[in-house]
Write a protein that holds these residues in place. Structure first.
Motif, PDB file in Angstrom:
ATOM      1  N   ALA A 104       0.841  -1.192   0.000  1.00  0.00           N
ATOM      2  CA  ALA A 104       0.000   0.000   0.000  1.00  0.00           C
ATOM      3  C   ALA A 104       0.879   1.247   0.000  1.00  0.00           C
ATOM      4  CB  ALA A 104      -0.912  -0.006   1.222  1.00  0.00           C
ATOM      5  N   ALA A 105       1.968   1.161  -0.771  1.00  0.00           N
ATOM      6  CA  ALA A 105       2.983   2.211  -0.748  1.00  0.00           C
ATOM      7  C   ALA A 105       2.903   3.130  -1.953  1.00  0.00           C
ATOM      8  CB  ALA A 105       4.376   1.589  -0.655  1.00  0.00           C
ATOM      9  N   GLY A 106       1.723   3.271  -2.529  1.00  0.00           N
ATOM     10  CA  GLY A 106       1.585   4.236  -3.613  1.00  0.00           C
ATOM     11  C   GLY A 106       0.712   3.741  -4.742  1.00  0.00           C
ATOM     12  N   PHE A 107       0.318   4.688  -5.605  1.00  0.00           N
ATOM     13  CA  PHE A 107      -0.556   4.390  -6.727  1.00  0.00           C
ATOM     14  C   PHE A 107       0.052   4.914  -8.015  1.00  0.00           C
ATOM     15  CE2 PHE A 107      -3.213   4.912  -2.958  1.00  0.00           C
ATOM     16  CZ  PHE A 107      -3.890   3.704  -2.952  1.00  0.00           C
ATOM     17  N   ALA A 108      -0.293   4.250  -9.109  1.00  0.00           N
ATOM     18  CA  ALA A 108       0.161   4.672 -10.439  1.00  0.00           C
ATOM     19  C   ALA A 108      -1.062   4.818 -11.330  1.00  0.00           C
ATOM     20  CB  ALA A 108       1.117   3.628 -11.026  1.00  0.00           C
ATOM     21  N   VAL A 109      -1.073   5.851 -12.165  1.00  0.00           N
ATOM     22  CA  VAL A 109      -2.206   6.054 -13.056  1.00  0.00           C
ATOM     23  C   VAL A 109      -2.082   5.149 -14.271  1.00  0.00           C
ATOM     24  CG1 VAL A 109      -2.498   8.426 -12.307  1.00  0.00           C
ATOM     25  CG2 VAL A 109      -1.075   7.950 -14.292  1.00  0.00           C
ATOM     26  N   HIS A 110      -3.203   4.977 -14.955  1.00  0.00           N
ATOM     27  CA  HIS A 110      -3.233   4.135 -16.143  1.00  0.00           C
ATOM     28  C   HIS A 110      -2.279   4.703 -17.193  1.00  0.00           C
ATOM     29  CE1 HIS A 110      -4.747   1.555 -19.278  1.00  0.00           C
ATOM     30  NE2 HIS A 110      -5.635   1.013 -18.461  1.00  0.00           N
ATOM     31  N   PRO A 111      -1.413   3.890 -17.797  1.00  0.00           N
ATOM     32  CA  PRO A 111      -0.401   4.400 -18.739  1.00  0.00           C
ATOM     33  C   PRO A 111      -0.961   4.820 -20.090  1.00  0.00           C
ATOM     34  CG  PRO A 111      -0.301   2.008 -18.635  1.00  0.00           C
ATOM     35  CD  PRO A 111      -1.268   2.443 -17.567  1.00  0.00           C
ATOM     36  N   ILE A 112      -2.231   4.575 -20.352  1.00  0.00           N
ATOM     37  CA  ILE A 112      -2.780   4.877 -21.674  1.00  0.00           C
ATOM     38  C   ILE A 112      -2.743   6.363 -21.995  1.00  0.00           C
ATOM     39  CG2 ILE A 112      -5.019   5.013 -22.875  1.00  0.00           C
ATOM     40  CD1 ILE A 112      -5.494   2.150 -22.181  1.00  0.00           C
ATOM     41  N   ALA A 113      -2.956   7.207 -20.996  1.00  0.00           N
ATOM     42  CA  ALA A 113      -2.945   8.647 -21.255  1.00  0.00           C
ATOM     43  C   ALA A 113      -1.598   9.098 -21.813  1.00  0.00           C
ATOM     44  CB  ALA A 113      -3.277   9.412 -19.975  1.00  0.00           C
ATOM     45  N   ALA A 114      -0.514   8.655 -21.185  1.00  0.00           N
ATOM     46  CA  ALA A 114       0.820   9.033 -21.664  1.00  0.00           C
ATOM     47  C   ALA A 114       1.087   8.468 -23.048  1.00  0.00           C
ATOM     48  CB  ALA A 114       1.877   8.554 -20.677  1.00  0.00           C
ATOM     49  N   ALA A 115       0.669   7.221 -23.281  1.00  0.00           N
ATOM     50  CA  ALA A 115       0.911   6.578 -24.567  1.00  0.00           C
ATOM     51  C   ALA A 115       0.115   7.216 -25.695  1.00  0.00           C
ATOM     52  CB  ALA A 115       0.573   5.089 -24.477  1.00  0.00           C
ATOM     53  N   SER A 116      -0.983   7.891 -25.362  1.00  0.00           N
ATOM     54  CA  SER A 116      -1.850   8.461 -26.390  1.00  0.00           C
ATOM     55  C   SER A 116      -1.339   9.773 -26.950  1.00  0.00           C
ATOM     56  CB  SER A 116      -3.251   8.676 -25.816  1.00  0.00           C
ATOM     57  OG  SER A 116      -3.229   9.722 -24.849  1.00  0.00           O
ATOM     58  N   GLY A 117      -0.387  10.398 -26.280  1.00  0.00           N
ATOM     59  CA  GLY A 117       0.113  11.677 -26.750  1.00  0.00           C
ATOM     60  C   GLY A 117      -0.483  12.868 -26.031  1.00  0.00           C
ATOM     61  N   LEU A 118      -1.382  12.633 -25.068  1.00  0.00           N
ATOM     62  CA  LEU A 118      -1.883  13.728 -24.242  1.00  0.00           C
ATOM     63  C   LEU A 118      -0.742  14.287 -23.397  1.00  0.00           C
ATOM     64  CD1 LEU A 118      -5.180  12.089 -22.911  1.00  0.00           C
ATOM     65  CD2 LEU A 118      -5.026  13.879 -24.637  1.00  0.00           C
ATOM     66  N   GLU A 119      -0.802  15.569 -23.092  1.00  0.00           N
ATOM     67  CA  GLU A 119       0.224  16.130 -22.214  1.00  0.00           C
ATOM     68  C   GLU A 119       0.004  15.617 -20.803  1.00  0.00           C
ATOM     69  OE1 GLU A 119       1.973  20.406 -20.606  1.00  0.00           O
ATOM     70  OE2 GLU A 119       1.020  20.290 -22.598  1.00  0.00           O
ATOM     71  N   VAL A 120       1.038  14.996 -20.234  1.00  0.00           N
ATOM     72  CA  VAL A 120       0.945  14.415 -18.898  1.00  0.00           C
ATOM     73  C   VAL A 120       2.143  14.838 -18.071  1.00  0.00           C
ATOM     74  CG1 VAL A 120      -0.348  12.407 -19.734  1.00  0.00           C
ATOM     75  CG2 VAL A 120       2.144  12.293 -19.598  1.00  0.00           C
ATOM     76  N   THR A 121       2.041  14.624 -16.780  1.00  0.00           N
ATOM     77  CA  THR A 121       3.163  14.867 -15.883  1.00  0.00           C
ATOM     78  C   THR A 121       4.128  13.693 -15.969  1.00  0.00           C
ATOM     79  OG1 THR A 121       2.092  13.761 -14.024  1.00  0.00           O
ATOM     80  CG2 THR A 121       1.631  16.113 -14.327  1.00  0.00           C
ATOM     81  N   GLY A 122       5.222  13.787 -15.237  1.00  0.00           N
ATOM     82  CA  GLY A 122       6.180  12.696 -15.215  1.00  0.00           C
ATOM     83  C   GLY A 122       5.609  11.405 -14.685  1.00  0.00           C
ATOM     84  N   SER A 123       4.560  11.509 -13.852  1.00  0.00           N
ATOM     85  CA  SER A 123       3.923  10.319 -13.306  1.00  0.00           C
ATOM     86  C   SER A 123       2.774   9.821 -14.179  1.00  0.00           C
ATOM     87  CB  SER A 123       3.391  10.609 -11.893  1.00  0.00           C
ATOM     88  OG  SER A 123       2.396  11.619 -11.930  1.00  0.00           O
ATOM     89  N   GLY A 124       2.514  10.506 -15.306  1.00  0.00           N
ATOM     90  CA  GLY A 124       1.483  10.056 -16.230  1.00  0.00           C
ATOM     91  C   GLY A 124       0.116  10.665 -16.028  1.00  0.00           C
ATOM     92  N   ARG A 125      -0.040  11.583 -15.069  1.00  0.00           N
ATOM     93  CA  ARG A 125      -1.338  12.217 -14.847  1.00  0.00           C
ATOM     94  C   ARG A 125      -1.593  13.282 -15.915  1.00  0.00           C
ATOM     95  NH1 ARG A 125      -1.638  13.782  -8.567  1.00  0.00           N
ATOM     96  NH2 ARG A 125      -3.900  13.723  -8.925  1.00  0.00           N
ATOM     97  N   ILE A 126      -2.826  13.390 -16.358  1.00  0.00           N
ATOM     98  CA  ILE A 126      -3.190  14.281 -17.458  1.00  0.00           C
ATOM     99  C   ILE A 126      -3.200  15.730 -16.981  1.00  0.00           C
ATOM    100  CG2 ILE A 126      -4.981  14.846 -19.145  1.00  0.00           C
ATOM    101  CD1 ILE A 126      -5.906  11.910 -18.913  1.00  0.00           C
ATOM    102  N   VAL A 127      -2.477  16.585 -17.697  1.00  0.00           N
ATOM    103  CA  VAL A 127      -2.400  18.007 -17.354  1.00  0.00           C
ATOM    104  C   VAL A 127      -3.628  18.708 -17.924  1.00  0.00           C
ATOM    105  CG1 VAL A 127      -1.050  20.117 -17.504  1.00  0.00           C
ATOM    106  CG2 VAL A 127       0.112  17.896 -17.388  1.00  0.00           C
ATOM    107  N   VAL A 128      -4.360  19.407 -17.072  1.00  0.00           N
ATOM    108  CA  VAL A 128      -5.599  20.060 -17.479  1.00  0.00           C
ATOM    109  C   VAL A 128      -5.598  21.526 -17.057  1.00  0.00           C
ATOM    110  CG1 VAL A 128      -6.946  17.935 -17.361  1.00  0.00           C
ATOM    111  CG2 VAL A 128      -6.756  19.390 -15.328  1.00  0.00           C
TER     112      VAL A 128
END
Length: 396
Positions: free
Chosen positions: A234-258
């Motif tokens: 229970a030492a952390g969470f990771a976002v779904h990698p599809i956003a980064a792979a799709s070409g959306l602008e994301v942070t280093g951790s893969g979260r979508i920048v809005v």
């Protein structure tokens, strides 16, 4: 052609968003589709209860959306092409593709092992129903004196350790924390948490980072061996990698920048809500991954989508984080208020009253998903632009 809105994910954020959009937009010129891999709505905040053997009732998404006009597509999202406006999915019938004019990305997050050797192979987690059921089966096979090590001092780690210790007093439960569990809490709340650990017989290993996981133990950074028939990560969470792979602008951790309206800064027909979004709160700091944040970001995203499609002024939904609510088993909890800078205030609520409040929050969240449209209104908003032609992207 109707304006096609596709919502990815039917967790707290996605299910609520789909219902809200269906409630407020006319079906005469909108088509709303939810894509989700599971047939049921999974109350993620209660998966540690499922793992320890408690019986939970899961709501069928087909029942949730029945009569709302929302289309449910049971499939796994395998890709997003924001340039073409398509989502790639796969189900028991094979691969397929869905076209959209507006996309709401709400796929959430999963466990993050941070590259720790053995964590992916030997540790369990409670970030999904299948994972929780796998852990449930393993725990059911542990006899008296079995050892369980929960790794992680955040909300999930604390709730998991206390739930397990209360439900299975025959087990030896320990918590490994890189720092001090609940370090962000006020001094009084921290003392309450410490008393709960002591009351439940939980061994706390403070300032103990786990550097490796093996079948029957975990290895701390200083080489100390921590016995564990079962290690729960229970030492952390990771976002779904599809956003980064799709070409959306994301942070280093893969979260979508809005932007402030939860609209992708790189692709204006894509919105995001829940754990996958990198959104700044009213205090200028990123909102944490939490159910509360999912609620705020979902309300803002749906309000923006509706306003832009119907010609209204985009409202601003408050993005303020009010505090932490931590279950300590079924009969105890902590509710810690925070100030405008997300720092704990001196006031907190603990004990059975806080536990009843947390139970009410969980019931309320479940009810809102089970009733996604809150009863259809007599009049719903029409789009201000003509329905889009096939292959033509929606106007921003």
């Amino acid at each position: 052609m109707k304006h096609r809105i596709v919502v990815l994910g039917a967790g707290y954020a996605g299910a609520f968003a789909a219902g809200n959009l269906a409630r407020r937009l006319s079906p005469a010129d909108t088509e709303i589709t939810v894509v989700n891999a599971e047939p049921d709505f999974v109350e993620r905040m209660r998966l540690h209860q499922l793992a320890i053997g408690q019986d939970l009732t899961f709501r069928r998404l087909s029942d949730v959306f029945a009569g709302t006009g929302v289309r449910l597509r049971l499939a796994r999202v395998t890709g997003v092409d924001p340039e073409r406006g398509t989502v790639a999915v796969t189900d028991e019938d094979g691969d397929d593709e869905l076209a959209y004019d507006t996309l709401l990305h709400a796929l959430g997050s999963s466990v993050a092992h941070h590259g720790v050797p053995g964590a992916a192979e030997y540790a369990f987690d409670v970030t999904g129903r299948s994972a929780a059921l796998r852990l449930r089966e393993r725990l059911a096979g542990l006899g008296e004196g079995g050892t369980v090590l929960v790794v992680g001092e955040g909300l999930t780690g604390i709730e998991t350790a206390t739930e397990f210790a209360e439900s299975r007093p025959d087990l030896s439960v320990a918590l490994a924390a890189r720092g001090e569990p609940g370090a962000w809490l006020s001094p009084k709340a921290r003392r309450h948490l410490r008393r709960a650990f002591d009351r439940l017989g939980i061994t706390v290993h403070e300032h103990t980072g786990v550097e490796a996981v093996e079948p029957a133990r975990a290895i701390a950074a200083d080489g100390t061996s921590l016995p564990a028939d079962v290690t729960v990560w229970a030492a952390g969470f990771a976002v779904h990698p599809i956003a980064a792979a799709s070409g959306l602008e994301v942070t280093g951790s893969g979260r979508i920048v809005v932007d402030r309206t939860m609209r992708s800064v790189s692709h204006p027909d894509v919105y995001a809500a829940g754990d996958c979004v990198y959104a700044l709160g009213d205090n200028g700091r990123p909102l944490p991954m939490s159910c509360a944040s999912a609620g705020f970001t979902t309300m803002q995203a749906t309000a923006a989508i509706i306003a832009r499609l119907t010609g209204g002024e985009v409202p601003t939904v408050g993005l303020k984080y009010y505090g932490n609510h931590i279950s300590l088993g079924r009969r105890d909890a902590i509710f810690q208020m925070v100030d405008g800078d997300a720092r704990s205030t001196s006031w907190y609520l603990g004990g059975r009253t806080a536990a009843r409040l947390k139970a009410g929050v969980l019931r309320g969240a479940g009810w809102s998903v089970a009733h996604p449209t809150y009863g259809m209104p007599r009049r719903r908003r029409r789009l201000t632009t003509a329905p889009e032609r096939a292959g033509v992207r929606a106007a921003a």
